[in-house]
Design an enzyme around this catalytic site. Structure first.
Site, mmCIF file in Angstrom:
data_model
loop_
_atom_site.group_PDB
_atom_site.id
_atom_site.type_symbol
_atom_site.label_atom_id
_atom_site.label_comp_id
_atom_site.label_asym_id
_atom_site.label_seq_id
_atom_site.Cartn_x
_atom_site.Cartn_y
_atom_site.Cartn_z
ATOM 1 N N ASP A 1 0.861 -1.185 0.000
ATOM 2 C CA ASP A 1 0.000 0.000 0.000
ATOM 3 C C ASP A 1 0.903 1.243 0.000
ATOM 4 O O ASP A 1 2.118 1.161 0.187
ATOM 5 C CB ASP A 1 -0.953 -0.019 1.211
ATOM 6 C CG ASP A 1 -2.200 0.828 0.966
ATOM 7 O OD1 ASP A 1 -2.181 1.680 0.045
ATOM 8 O OD2 ASP A 1 -3.197 0.659 1.690
ATOM 9 N N GLU B 1 -10.612 6.945 4.328
ATOM 10 C CA GLU B 1 -9.572 6.338 5.165
ATOM 11 C C GLU B 1 -9.638 6.866 6.605
ATOM 12 O O GLU B 1 -10.723 7.117 7.132
ATOM 13 C CB GLU B 1 -8.206 6.521 4.505
ATOM 14 C CG GLU B 1 -8.200 5.890 3.096
ATOM 15 C CD GLU B 1 -6.823 5.806 2.479
ATOM 16 O OE1 GLU B 1 -5.855 5.510 3.187
ATOM 17 O OE2 GLU B 1 -6.722 6.015 1.253
HETATM 18 C C1 BGC Z 1 -5.177 3.101 0.349
HETATM 19 C C2 BGC Z 1 -5.393 2.042 -0.715
HETATM 20 C C3 BGC Z 1 -5.240 2.640 -2.078
HETATM 21 C C4 BGC Z 1 -3.908 3.311 -2.197
HETATM 22 C C5 BGC Z 1 -3.648 3.910 -3.567
HETATM 23 C C6 BGC Z 1 -3.951 3.929 0.103
HETATM 24 O O1 BGC Z 1 -3.949 5.054 0.926
HETATM 25 O O2 BGC Z 1 -5.093 2.474 1.609
HETATM 26 O O3 BGC Z 1 -6.646 1.446 -0.553
HETATM 27 O O4 BGC Z 1 -5.393 1.635 -3.057
HETATM 28 O O5 BGC Z 1 -3.825 4.340 -1.233
HETATM 29 O O6 BGC Z 1 -4.362 5.051 -3.801
#
Ligand code: BGC
Length: 611
Positions: A267, A465
């Site tokens: 991630d 998030e």
């Molecule tokens: C998130 C992921 C996402 C990634 C790319 C991260 O902050 O946890 O779910 O795919 O960013 O944007």
């Protein structure tokens, strides 16, 4: 040449530097096409809200075409290997202006319709291909067990079986037979992201191996069997150890026991959390089994650090070869080596992007995802001929109804940034011309003809998030939009604190209850629609309403809401999450002493019977 022998051949001709380049995934704002060529980069991503040009499909195709051409250059020291471009198309191709935006997963979990999931995935794939992109970081297979988690809306259900069924259908729809219409899937976040203590994003999941397998690993099994090409490691820890450095989870369980042959991507800066020493973080994560590294801006450090670690004998060459083999295998299985440049691909910049045909699927999803929680007094369905007062902060707000991960990482406000589709009010007005909009019900203070009924759309604002967490204070770890300025005049709610300290809606948004009570006091029957990313404590709001409907985060097609409220379709949705009565309720299906406000599976139809 068979796929594996083409990979063997390539691997045999690659230098260490070329191999490490294949393991590297920078973010588009931090890398040019020339750098892609010079550093043999394997993959690029767009973080939430990071978009090229005017953010139209043609701008994306042009960008990807330039990256692809750079990756395919031949010459001294160059090996043409097509770049793989990844985006978070998690509810439609949601970064792009004018895309069809589907309900977030929480609504799709309540619709619980695998055939619909497959069709949503096909439309999403088509709108991703329209932009010259071939990979989405979806579906999320999180099993959210604490509604305070800011990513609850990305979860189909608190029930692992439902997540497994819907996730599999989505993967099959997205990848199909890996032909022209396919997009590569990425199951995320491996594993236990929905089980953190207190619902803290990127937090600590504490449970036995038996529980981890039963609740959090189980939904991956059908999606892996369906051939999902990639898996994303999760930010959370399991029993104190971060998943990004967890060899047992990434290698022993996922790759060896479950037989996963595709690639594991980290991630966003996920490896940074392993150690303050970046070299050590690289060693731990590569050796644990991460194959492709989402290192948005630190990609040069990643490349140099990995090469040094291999040269120092801290990472075995076989591990590098395995990591590169997996990325090449995904490219091979997806057919990337044989596809033309993005500009020449069949679906690039297709007229179907954001089309009425695509939006019809999203509108069906909105209808099916709505859950009626209260229906007293026979006010549903609302007659189209009646004098309807439409009120509430979220009644005419496409940004709010789409939620986070739409155009900007944290989502947007108002109607301006969501091109196409309809707000809930716009959908009501199209069917019921006599309806009147007064979002704060101030029309009741002056002269008016009287209203037969009110539809009041309340709920949360957008978040993504950790910024959507419900907890008191504490730092929020950055995610993919952190540090990115959304292109264009897009307002976001980026800040450093969690969304709220409580799930009790009247404490977070007292203006909602005030509007309901004002309308109630005027003697008008109230049909309330809650737009939210999770179940909320809404006892007072329910009491102030004759009917109460959870519409989740319906996306761009707000017209699906009045399709049901005004009686053209009946309610079909049932709760995929147990609904809390108090701020301290944490009920999940199957718990001992299970006593939620509304149980898992609950939902009423327009006559007040259980669906
Ligand atoms: C998130 C992921 C996402 C990634 C790319 C991260 O902050 O946890 O779910 O795919 O960013 O944007």
């Amino acid at each position: 040449m068979s796929a594996e022998s083409r990979i063997d051949d390539l691997l045999g001709r690659m230098t260490l530097r070329q191999k490490v380049g294949q393991m590297t995934q920078p973010e588009r704002l931090h890398i040019t096409p020339d750098e892609v060529r010079d550093h043999h980069i394997g993959s690029i991503l767009s973080g939430g809200g990071s978009t090229p040009g005017e953010n139209r499909p043609a701008d994306w195709v042009a960008m990807n075409d330039a990256y692809w051409a750079a990756s395919m250059e031949e010459g001294d020291g160059l090996l043409p290997i097509p770049i793989l471009y990844g985006v978070d198309a998690i509810h439609g191709n949601n970064n792009v202006l004018g895309a069809t935006v589907f309900p977030h997963n929480i609504g799709l979990g309540c619709a619980n319709d695998p055939d619909l999931m497959a069709r949503i995935a096909q439309v999403t794939a088509n709108e991703i291909l329209a932009t010259g992109v071939e990979w989405t970081f979806a579906p999320t297979l999180a099993v959210a067990r604490d509604d305070r988690w800011g990513r609850t809306y990305e979860s189909y259900s608190e029930d692992p079986e439902r997540v497994g069924v819907l996730g599999e259908a989505f993967v099959r729809g997205l990848q199909g037979d890996l032909g022209d219409g396919a997009v590569a899937a990425c199951l995320k976040h491996w594993v236990g992201d929905g089980g953190t203590t207190g619902g803290v994003d990127q937090g600590e999941t504490t449970c036995s191996e038996e529980e981890l397998r039963r609740l959090h690993v189980a939904p991956y099994l059908p999606a892996l069997r369906a051939g999902a090409l990639s898996v994303m490691a999760s930010y959370n820890s399991w029993n104190g150890e971060k998943c990004h450095g967890h060899r047992w989870l990434l290698t022993d369980l996922l790759k060896d026991e479950l037989g996963f042959e595709g690639l594991v991507v980290s991630d966003w800066n996920g490896i940074d959390q392993l150690s303050d020493d970046y070299g050590e973080a690289i060693v731990q994560s590569v050796n644990a089994g991460v194959d492709l590294f989402m290192v948005p801006d630190q990609w040069r450090d990643f490349i140099e650090g990995t090469i040094s670690a291999v040269e120092a004998g801290r990472i075995p060459m076989e591990r590098i070869d395995d990591a590169v083999r997996r990325t090449l295998r995904v490219k091979e299985r997806y057919g990337l080596f044989d596809r033309p440049r993005p500009a020449d691909r069949p679906h690039s910049d297709t007229a179907l992007f954001g089309s009425a045909e695509h939006r019809a699927v999203a509108r069906e999803a909105v209808r099916k995802s709505m859950v009626c929680l209260k229906n007293e007094g026979g006010h549903l369905p609302v007659s189209k001929e009646s004098r309807i007062l439409v009120a509430g902060r979220n009644s005419n707000n496409r940004g709010h109804q789409c939620g986070g991960f739409t155009v900007a990482w944290q989502g947007t406000f108002g109607n301006d940034h969501i091109h196409g589709g309809t707000s809930i009010w716009e959908g009501i007005h199209a069917k019921a011309p006599k309806a009147v909009l007064s979002w704060d019900a101030s029309i009741l203070d002056g002269e008016h003809d009287g209203f037969d009924v009110a539809i009041v759309v309340i709920g949360e604002g957008p978040y993504a998030e950790g910024l959507g967490d419900v907890r008191s204070g504490g730092p929020v770890a950055a995610g993919s939009g952190g540090g990115l300025v959304a292109s264009g005049p897009v307002q976001t709610s980026q800040g450093g604190t969690p969304y709220a300290a409580t799930l009790e809606h009247r404490r977070n948004h007292p203006e909602d209850l005030a509007v309901l009570e004002k309308i109630r006091a005027a003697g008008i029957p109230v049909v309330t629609v809650l737009v939210s990313g999770r179940p909320l404590v809404v006892e007072h709001e329910i009491d102030a309403s004759d009917a109460f409907v959870a519409a989740w985060l319906p996306g761009s097609e707000g017209a699906g809401v009045p399709d049901v409220l005004l009686g053209d379709h009946d309610f079909q949705g049932t709760l995929a999450f147990s609904w809390p009565r108090t701020d301290t309720d944490r009920f999940n299906r199957g718990d001992d002493d299970y006593d939620p406000r509304f149980p898992y599976g609950f939902g009423l139809d327009s006559e007040g019977r259980r669906v």
